[in-house]
Scaffold this motif. Structure first.
Motif, PDB file in Angstrom:
ATOM      1  N   ILE A   1       0.840  -1.200   0.000  1.00 35.34           N
ATOM      2  CA  ILE A   1       0.000   0.000   0.000  1.00 35.34           C
ATOM      3  C   ILE A   1       0.873   1.247   0.000  1.00 35.34           C
ATOM      4  O   ILE A   1       0.621   2.213  -0.730  1.00 35.34           O
ATOM      5  CB  ILE A   1      -0.965  -0.004   1.201  1.00 35.34           C
ATOM      6  CG1 ILE A   1      -1.958  -1.171   1.084  1.00 35.34           C
ATOM      7  CG2 ILE A   1      -1.728   1.330   1.302  1.00 35.34           C
ATOM      8  CD1 ILE A   1      -2.765  -1.426   2.359  1.00 35.34           C
TER       9      ILE A   1
ATOM     10  N   ARG B   1      -2.405   3.653  -2.436  1.00 35.56           N
ATOM     11  CA  ARG B   1      -3.680   3.053  -2.013  1.00 35.56           C
ATOM     12  C   ARG B   1      -4.680   2.938  -3.154  1.00 35.56           C
ATOM     13  O   ARG B   1      -5.706   2.265  -3.021  1.00 35.56           O
ATOM     14  CB  ARG B   1      -4.254   3.840  -0.837  1.00 35.56           C
ATOM     15  CG  ARG B   1      -4.579   5.280  -1.122  1.00 35.56           C
ATOM     16  CD  ARG B   1      -4.578   6.114   0.163  1.00 35.56           C
ATOM     17  NE  ARG B   1      -5.560   5.665   1.125  1.00 35.56           N
ATOM     18  CZ  ARG B   1      -6.706   6.302   1.364  1.00 35.56           C
ATOM     19  NH1 ARG B   1      -7.014   7.415   0.707  1.00 35.56           N
ATOM     20  NH2 ARG B   1      -7.556   5.839   2.260  1.00 35.56           N
TER      21      ARG B   1
ATOM     22  N   LEU C   1      -7.549  -4.968  -0.909  1.00 35.91           N
ATOM     23  CA  LEU C   1      -7.622  -6.132  -0.021  1.00 35.91           C
ATOM     24  C   LEU C   1      -8.867  -6.940  -0.353  1.00 35.91           C
ATOM     25  O   LEU C   1      -9.959  -6.385  -0.473  1.00 35.91           O
ATOM     26  CB  LEU C   1      -7.704  -5.664   1.442  1.00 35.91           C
ATOM     27  CG  LEU C   1      -8.019  -6.761   2.478  1.00 35.91           C
ATOM     28  CD1 LEU C   1      -6.873  -7.755   2.591  1.00 35.91           C
ATOM     29  CD2 LEU C   1      -8.327  -6.140   3.834  1.00 35.91           C
TER      30      LEU C   1
ATOM     31  N   PHE D   1      -5.477  -3.118   8.141  1.00 37.38           N
ATOM     32  CA  PHE D   1      -5.033  -2.426   6.929  1.00 37.38           C
ATOM     33  C   PHE D   1      -5.665  -1.042   6.796  1.00 37.38           C
ATOM     34  O   PHE D   1      -5.036  -0.121   6.254  1.00 37.38           O
ATOM     35  CB  PHE D   1      -5.323  -3.292   5.700  1.00 37.38           C
ATOM     36  CG  PHE D   1      -4.573  -4.597   5.719  1.00 37.38           C
ATOM     37  CD1 PHE D   1      -3.200  -4.618   5.516  1.00 37.38           C
ATOM     38  CD2 PHE D   1      -5.215  -5.788   5.988  1.00 37.38           C
ATOM     39  CE1 PHE D   1      -2.484  -5.814   5.565  1.00 37.38           C
ATOM     40  CE2 PHE D   1      -4.522  -6.986   6.029  1.00 37.38           C
ATOM     41  CZ  PHE D   1      -3.145  -6.999   5.822  1.00 37.38           C
ATOM     42  N   TYR D   2      -6.869  -0.899   7.287  1.00 34.02           N
ATOM     43  CA  TYR D   2      -7.545   0.416   7.308  1.00 34.02           C
ATOM     44  C   TYR D   2      -6.693   1.418   8.075  1.00 34.02           C
ATOM     45  O   TYR D   2      -6.530   2.572   7.656  1.00 34.02           O
ATOM     46  CB  TYR D   2      -8.905   0.225   7.970  1.00 34.02           C
ATOM     47  CG  TYR D   2      -9.845   1.397   7.971  1.00 34.02           C
ATOM     48  CD1 TYR D   2     -10.443   1.847   6.799  1.00 34.02           C
ATOM     49  CD2 TYR D   2     -10.187   2.031   9.165  1.00 34.02           C
ATOM     50  CE1 TYR D   2     -11.361   2.894   6.816  1.00 34.02           C
ATOM     51  CE2 TYR D   2     -11.097   3.081   9.192  1.00 34.02           C
ATOM     52  CZ  TYR D   2     -11.675   3.504   8.006  1.00 34.02           C
ATOM     53  OH  TYR D   2     -12.583   4.544   8.034  1.00 34.02           O
TER      54      TYR D   2
ATOM     55  N   LEU E   1      -5.360   1.634   3.922  1.00 40.49           N
ATOM     56  CA  LEU E   1      -6.165   0.922   2.935  1.00 40.49           C
ATOM     57  C   LEU E   1      -7.381   1.751   2.525  1.00 40.49           C
ATOM     58  O   LEU E   1      -8.087   2.295   3.363  1.00 40.49           O
ATOM     59  CB  LEU E   1      -6.641  -0.414   3.520  1.00 40.49           C
ATOM     60  CG  LEU E   1      -7.513  -1.263   2.586  1.00 40.49           C
ATOM     61  CD1 LEU E   1      -6.660  -1.913   1.503  1.00 40.49           C
ATOM     62  CD2 LEU E   1      -8.269  -2.328   3.391  1.00 40.49           C
TER      63      LEU E   1
END
Length: 246
Positions: free
Chosen positions: A120, A125, A130, A161-162, A166
């Motif tokens: 990422i 991004r 994902l 990941f957020y 992400l």
């Protein structure tokens, strides 16, 4: 209202387009020996992007159908999102070299989470998606073309990941994929409530255009569909009309 996109999902085994039920490889049916022709038909009605799933790659842990990716990106103007066995930095680079605009990563996100976080950062991004596919009875993530169930919780997985930048997540309810029983609106609402700025791609269960509208109204950004089209429940003309709704 956000821009809502519908993306055909084209699944590949041995260079052919196939369909499965609930990700079960024993249900494999060959739809076409010419994936490029299918991609061109979608492009003819205004589709801008397709999701190309390398099932051979998903099973073997490295992409196997680069030649199909290269053909579609070479002979159409479609943006291709490529997935299936993308694990290493070299895999990601090769996907982009063969024309992919984005890559979607599932198994490596579970097995090597820090690696996906680095992707990422490295590629941006807008380029890395994902895939977090689950059976909603326990919300555990399934990988390797859904052949392997993990103990990873869906919401914790997305959150990891957020928190690391992400933007895009694709979520399939694996119990509904390829069986046209309707999308899991409750699951998608829970995800959107918890991660309000995520761009959610919903997959699984699509029966027709009304399901597109229901997902759009829920706040989903993108829907992936496959079997409903290949069984004639959604036609090219339906797609053209839906896209004209704006």
């Amino acid at each position: 209202m956000k821009n809502f996109e519908i993306i055909p999902s084209v699944w590949l085994i041995n260079g052919k387009c196939v369909r499965l039920k609930r990700g079960d490889f024993s249900t494999e049916e060959v739809i076409s020996h010419n994936p490029l022709e299918i991609a061109q038909a979608f492009e003819s009605v205004g589709i801008k992007r397709i999701h190309l799933v390398d099932l051979d790659g998903a099973r073997r842990g490295e992409p196997k159908n680069y030649h199909i990716l290269e053909a579609i990106t070479g002979y159409t103007d479609l943006s291709v999102d490529f997935t299936g066995g993308v694990t290493t930095d070299g895999d990601v680079i090769k996907c982009f070299e063969n024309g992919a605009k984005t890559v979607t990563i599932s198994s490596a996100a579970v097995n090597h989470p820090e690696r996906l976080a680095q992707f990422i950062l490295s590629y941006g991004r807008e380029k890395i998606i994902l895939a977090a596919d689950t059976n909603p009875t326990d919300n555990k993530v399934q990988i390797r073309g859904w052949l392997k169930k993990t103990q990873v919780d869906l919401f914790e997985h997305i959150e990891f990941f957020y928190d690391r930048g992400l933007k895009y997540v694709k979520v399939s309810d694996v119990t509904r994929d390829g069986v046209m029983e309707g999308p899991n609106l409750d699951l998608y609402k829970r995800i959107l409530d918890k991660f309000p700025s995520i761009s959610l791609r919903a997959s699984g269960g699509i029966r027709g255009i009304d399901d597109f509208r229901a997902l759009r109204d829920l706040g989903v950004d993108t829907v992936l569909f496959g079997r409903a089209y290949f069984e004639g429940k959604i036609t090219l003309e339906d797609i053209r009309k839906f896209k004209s709704e704006g």
